[in-house]
Write a protein that holds these residues in place. Structure first.
Motif, PDB file in Angstrom:
ATOM      1  N   VAL A 175      58.002  83.783 -72.464  1.00  0.00           N
ATOM      2  CA  VAL A 175      59.293  83.561 -73.135  1.00  0.00           C
ATOM      3  C   VAL A 175      59.992  84.906 -73.174  1.00  0.00           C
ATOM      4  O   VAL A 175      59.578  85.810 -73.918  1.00  0.00           O
ATOM      5  CB  VAL A 175      59.113  82.997 -74.556  1.00  0.00           C
ATOM      6  CG1 VAL A 175      60.466  82.855 -75.235  1.00  0.00           C
ATOM      7  CG2 VAL A 175      58.408  81.662 -74.518  1.00  0.00           C
ATOM      8  N   ASP A 176      61.061  85.028 -72.387  1.00  0.00           N
ATOM      9  CA  ASP A 176      61.777  86.299 -72.250  1.00  0.00           C
ATOM     10  C   ASP A 176      60.790  87.393 -71.812  1.00  0.00           C
ATOM     11  O   ASP A 176      60.163  87.268 -70.781  1.00  0.00           O
ATOM     12  CB  ASP A 176      62.492  86.663 -73.553  1.00  0.00           C
ATOM     13  CG  ASP A 176      63.636  85.676 -73.846  1.00  0.00           C
ATOM     14  OD1 ASP A 176      64.038  84.953 -72.913  1.00  0.00           O
ATOM     15  OD2 ASP A 176      64.087  85.616 -74.996  1.00  0.00           O
ATOM     16  N   SER A 177      60.655  88.427 -72.632  1.00  0.00           N
ATOM     17  CA  SER A 177      59.763  89.529 -72.274  1.00  0.00           C
ATOM     18  C   SER A 177      58.367  89.365 -72.844  1.00  0.00           C
ATOM     19  O   SER A 177      57.501  90.214 -72.608  1.00  0.00           O
ATOM     20  CB  SER A 177      60.346  90.859 -72.769  1.00  0.00           C
ATOM     21  OG  SER A 177      60.529  90.821 -74.162  1.00  0.00           O
ATOM     22  N   PHE A 178      58.112  88.288 -73.601  1.00  0.00           N
ATOM     23  CA  PHE A 178      56.784  88.041 -74.174  1.00  0.00           C
ATOM     24  C   PHE A 178      56.013  87.108 -73.255  1.00  0.00           C
ATOM     25  O   PHE A 178      56.572  86.131 -72.730  1.00  0.00           O
ATOM     26  CB  PHE A 178      56.900  87.446 -75.571  1.00  0.00           C
ATOM     27  CG  PHE A 178      57.580  88.358 -76.545  1.00  0.00           C
ATOM     28  CD1 PHE A 178      56.860  89.357 -77.168  1.00  0.00           C
ATOM     29  CD2 PHE A 178      58.930  88.229 -76.819  1.00  0.00           C
ATOM     30  CE1 PHE A 178      57.477  90.201 -78.070  1.00  0.00           C
ATOM     31  CE2 PHE A 178      59.550  89.074 -77.713  1.00  0.00           C
ATOM     32  CZ  PHE A 178      58.832  90.070 -78.349  1.00  0.00           C
ATOM     33  N   GLU A 179      54.736  87.422 -73.106  1.00  0.00           N
ATOM     34  CA  GLU A 179      53.920  86.671 -72.160  1.00  0.00           C
ATOM     35  C   GLU A 179      52.496  86.566 -72.679  1.00  0.00           C
ATOM     36  O   GLU A 179      51.974  87.486 -73.314  1.00  0.00           O
ATOM     37  CB  GLU A 179      53.932  87.362 -70.796  1.00  0.00           C
ATOM     38  CG  GLU A 179      53.215  86.601 -69.694  1.00  0.00           C
ATOM     39  CD  GLU A 179      53.271  87.341 -68.368  1.00  0.00           C
ATOM     40  OE1 GLU A 179      52.889  86.759 -67.354  1.00  0.00           O
ATOM     41  OE2 GLU A 179      53.707  88.514 -68.371  1.00  0.00           O
ATOM     42  N   ASP A 180      51.870  85.430 -72.419  1.00  0.00           N
ATOM     43  CA  ASP A 180      50.469  85.223 -72.751  1.00  0.00           C
ATOM     44  C   ASP A 180      49.773  84.658 -71.520  1.00  0.00           C
ATOM     45  O   ASP A 180      50.333  83.802 -70.812  1.00  0.00           O
ATOM     46  CB  ASP A 180      50.318  84.273 -73.946  1.00  0.00           C
ATOM     47  CG  ASP A 180      48.889  84.243 -74.461  1.00  0.00           C
ATOM     48  OD1 ASP A 180      48.139  85.190 -74.148  1.00  0.00           O
ATOM     49  OD2 ASP A 180      48.517  83.284 -75.169  1.00  0.00           O
ATOM     50  N   LYS A 181      48.538  85.145 -71.279  1.00  0.00           N
ATOM     51  CA  LYS A 181      47.805  84.743 -70.089  1.00  0.00           C
ATOM     52  C   LYS A 181      46.412  84.260 -70.471  1.00  0.00           C
ATOM     53  O   LYS A 181      45.848  84.679 -71.478  1.00  0.00           O
ATOM     54  CB  LYS A 181      47.679  85.901 -69.098  1.00  0.00           C
ATOM     55  CG  LYS A 181      49.009  86.365 -68.517  1.00  0.00           C
ATOM     56  CD  LYS A 181      48.793  87.488 -67.513  1.00  0.00           C
ATOM     57  CE  LYS A 181      50.115  87.948 -66.904  1.00  0.00           C
ATOM     58  NZ  LYS A 181      49.921  89.034 -65.917  1.00  0.00           N
ATOM     59  N   ALA A 182      45.878  83.373 -69.648  1.00  0.00           N
ATOM     60  CA  ALA A 182      44.512  82.870 -69.819  1.00  0.00           C
ATOM     61  C   ALA A 182      43.889  82.694 -68.440  1.00  0.00           C
ATOM     62  O   ALA A 182      44.547  82.207 -67.506  1.00  0.00           O
ATOM     63  CB  ALA A 182      44.494  81.547 -70.579  1.00  0.00           C
ATOM     64  N   ALA A 183      42.625  83.094 -68.322  1.00  0.00           N
ATOM     65  CA  ALA A 183      41.916  83.030 -67.041  1.00  0.00           C
ATOM     66  C   ALA A 183      40.825  81.966 -67.100  1.00  0.00           C
ATOM     67  O   ALA A 183      40.133  81.827 -68.112  1.00  0.00           O
ATOM     68  CB  ALA A 183      41.310  84.382 -66.690  1.00  0.00           C
TER      69      ALA A 183
END
Length: 658
Positions: free
Chosen positions: A425-433
């Motif tokens: 979302v915009d400059s915020f990011e969440d990742k999962a592997a």
């Protein structure tokens, strides 16, 4: 004009001196005094006050007399000789005539008791020079020994010790100070001292040495002052300074927070630090411009900074540089520009627990992964496999407002890898592997061979399979087959080693062997078969039965349990019992009163497992007697007997009637 002489004065002990013998005339080569002559002793003298009258200087004409060597036995003891005063260095105007050097045995008296010696041919100005007080010599009466090489040396005198040989005369060295003047004392003491001091004339070259041009007030000259000053060691040349080196760029520059008026960024320190680290400088540039504006006036040591007073809706490019004495480093910038606006709900992936570890699937199975997430406004979802975009032909992705689904109808080995889901979302990011592992049955072992054959055993060796099925090998299965039948039988199962021994093979047969690999999926479909066969030979093996003597079981009949006497009641059946053994099986006969009992229905004879039974049914009074059981076979016979008594029951009531 020669320098004025300096006369040293020291406190002296005043003592009346004995009249010494007149000094003998000087000879060219004076002989040493005899060793037997004892030194003349003088009584202790009272110390002369420091304010005593100035010492009289002997005139120049008296110098030769002072230089004459007196008799050794006329010298006073070392403790009674007063310290002498030094004559001025320039008082020696003319050297004395050279004389022959004293013999090596002659040694000058100790400096503790110097005699009053006047430099030869002293001038009138030297005699009239004022006296300079000499410092006390710590009670030892030593004359100063400074001013080396500045004036001709005076004669040293030393009183011989008590009971020893006379003092030895030694020629004075060039380092001796100026001539010593006679201290203030009575004429008799001066004459005695002059007579006791042996004359030692300096060499010609020492006498001709010029006096020092200048002398300190106390009459002392420093050899160190006369020597030229030593050069100071030069400091080592310092190495050239190392060149200043800037650091590398900051790492992992990212956005920590953003709202309507500010942007918070963070980063990690650079990997290489050259000449130190003074701080970080954050710069930003609005989109579609080239002017970089510094956000912090001074470098900050922290790894976080808030850029304030921004306009809502601005699109900012942000970078971070480090500063040190070597200059600025390369910038570390954000991957994408940041929009200055408030984010209602940051993106967050809610990964199921089962997917946090490795997900293992077999080849051909179906994969359907549902991963929920949250974020507002609607996040942008993206998937990658090993850093590359997914192939839409082999897998499907469906995204909604709340979750994302990864679907594969039939998985293959190529689907194994690391899948990464990103929600932004915009400059915020969440990742999962997610790690997906697709496994299948393993291949056959690479090779197998017969290592050895002995007796009924065969040793086998093999190597792991080249294809493990994308998982670890858990064991091996070993089978054997007889060449005659061709049927395979499992001899080792779930075997973990790469070598084994097969035992209990049939002699004379020929065998083949094969090995299967196993993993968590199961046993492989293909096996590695030995190219050679193992033949179990008969040679050298012969069976010979054991010779033994057969046991003879024949035995004559023998009663193990004999018959017992009994009493029976008329009308009640009774039994006679005994036990017999023998081989061959004996034949049993019953007799009553030595008569063989035939086929009388009243008697019943039973012989079972050596137990012999005679049953008498409802005996009467006539059935009493002696019964015998006889057993006989081919070896012999045996017999036992008993007595049977049959009683009649008497009725009392019937007897009364009669």
């Amino acid at each position: 004009m020669p320098a004025k002489p300096v006369i040293k004065k020291a406190p002296l002990k005043k003592a009346p001196a004995k009249k010494a013998a007149p000094a003998p005339a000087p000879e060219p080569a004076p002989e040493p005094a005899p060793a037997e002559a004892p030194p003349a002793e003088a009584p202790p003298a009272e110390a002369a006050p420091a304010e005593a009258a100035p010492a009289e200087v002997a005139p120049a004409e008296a110098a030769p007399a002072a230089e004459e060597a007196p008799a050794a036995d006329a010298a006073p003891p070392a403790e009674s000789a007063p310290p002498a005063e030094a004559a001025p260095a320039d008082a020696a105007a003319a050297p004395p005539p050279p004389t022959e050097p004293a013999p090596p045995e002659a040694v000058a008296p100790a400096a503790k008791e110097p005699a009053a010696v006047v430099a030869p041919e002293a001038s009138a100005e030297a005699a009239a020079a004022p006296e300079a007080p000499a410092p006390p010599a710590a009670g030892k009466g030593k004359a100063p020994a400074k001013g080396k090489g500045k004036a001709p040396a005076a004669a040293k005198t030393k009183a011989p010790a008590k009971g020893k040989a006379p003092a030895k005369a030694v020629a004075p060295a060039a380092e001796e100070p100026a001539a010593v003047a006679a201290p203030e004392a009575p004429a008799e003491a001066a004459d005695a001292a002059a007579a006791a001091a042996p004359a030692a004339q300096p060499p010609a070259e020492d006498a001709a040495a010029p006096a020092a041009p200048e002398a300190p007030a106390d009459g002392k000259t420093s050899a160190a002052a006369a020597a030229p000053p030593a050069e100071e060691p030069k400091a080592p040349t310092p190495p050239p300074p190392e060149p200043e080196v800037p650091t590398s760029e900051p790492l992992n520059v990212s956005v920590e927070d953003v709202n309507d008026t500010s942007v918070t960024i963070k980063w990690r320190p650079p990997e290489k630090i050259g000449s130190g680290l003074d701080g970080y400088v954050v710069e930003y540039c609005k989109d579609q411009t080239t002017d970089w504006i510094v956000a912090n006036a001074e470098p900050t040591p922290a790894n976080r900074l808030v850029i304030k007073d921004m306009a809502t809706g601005d699109l900012l490019h942000i970078r971070v540089v480090t500063v040190n004495p070597g200059g600025r480093s390369a910038p570390g910038a954000l991957a994408e520009p940041v929009i200055v606006r408030e984010v209602v709900d940051r993106p967050k992936i809610h990964l199921p627990r089962v997917l946090k570890s490795r997900l293992v699937k077999k080849v051909g199975e179906k994969v359907n992964l549902v991963i929920p997430f949250s974020g507002k406004p609607k996040p942008v979802v993206s998937w990658t496999k090993d850093g590359q975009a997914l192939d839409p032909k082999t897998m499907n992705i469906r995204n909604s407002d709340k979750d994302s689904i990864l679907f594969i109808r039939q998985v293959e080995r190529s689907h194994s890898g690391k899948y990464e889901m990103s929600v932004k979302v915009d400059s915020f990011e969440d990742k999962a592997a997610i790690i997906l592992q697709i496994v299948e049955l393993p291949g056959p072992p690479t090779s197998i061979k017969l290592a050895d054959t002995w007796g009924f055993n065969v040793a086998l060796e093999w190597t792991p399979p080249q294809d493990s099925g994308n998982t670890e090998i858990t064991g091996y299965t070993v089978q054997k087959a007889d060449k005659k039948t061709g049927d395979w039988f499992t001899v080792l199962e779930h075997f973990h080693r790469l070598n084994g021994t097969v035992s209990d093979l049939v002699m004379g047969n020929t065998y083949s062997f094969r090995v299967f690999a196993e993993n968590k999926v199961g046993r492989g479909e293909e096996a590695a078969v030995t190219k050679e066969t193992a033949q179990i030979l008969k040679q050298g093996i012969h069976y010979q039965p054991v010779d033994y003597k057969e046991h003879d079981f024949t035995e004559a009949p023998k009663f193990t349990t004999p018959l017992s006497d009994r009493a029976a009641t008329v009308g009640y059946t009774t039994k006679l019992l005994c036990a017999v053994r023998g081989y061959p099986k004996p034949k049993v006969e019953w007799m009553k009163n030595s008569m063989i009992i035939g086929e009388d229905p009243k008697y019943r004879m039973i012989n079972s497992q050596g137990i012999c039974t005679l049953e008498i049914r409802k005996p009467s009074c006539f059935d009493g007697g002696v019964y015998t059981c006889r057993a006989k076979n081919s070896i012999g016979e045996a017999a036992v007997a008993c007595k049977l008594e049959v009683k009649q029951v008497v009725n009392p009531a019937a007897e009364k009637k009669e």
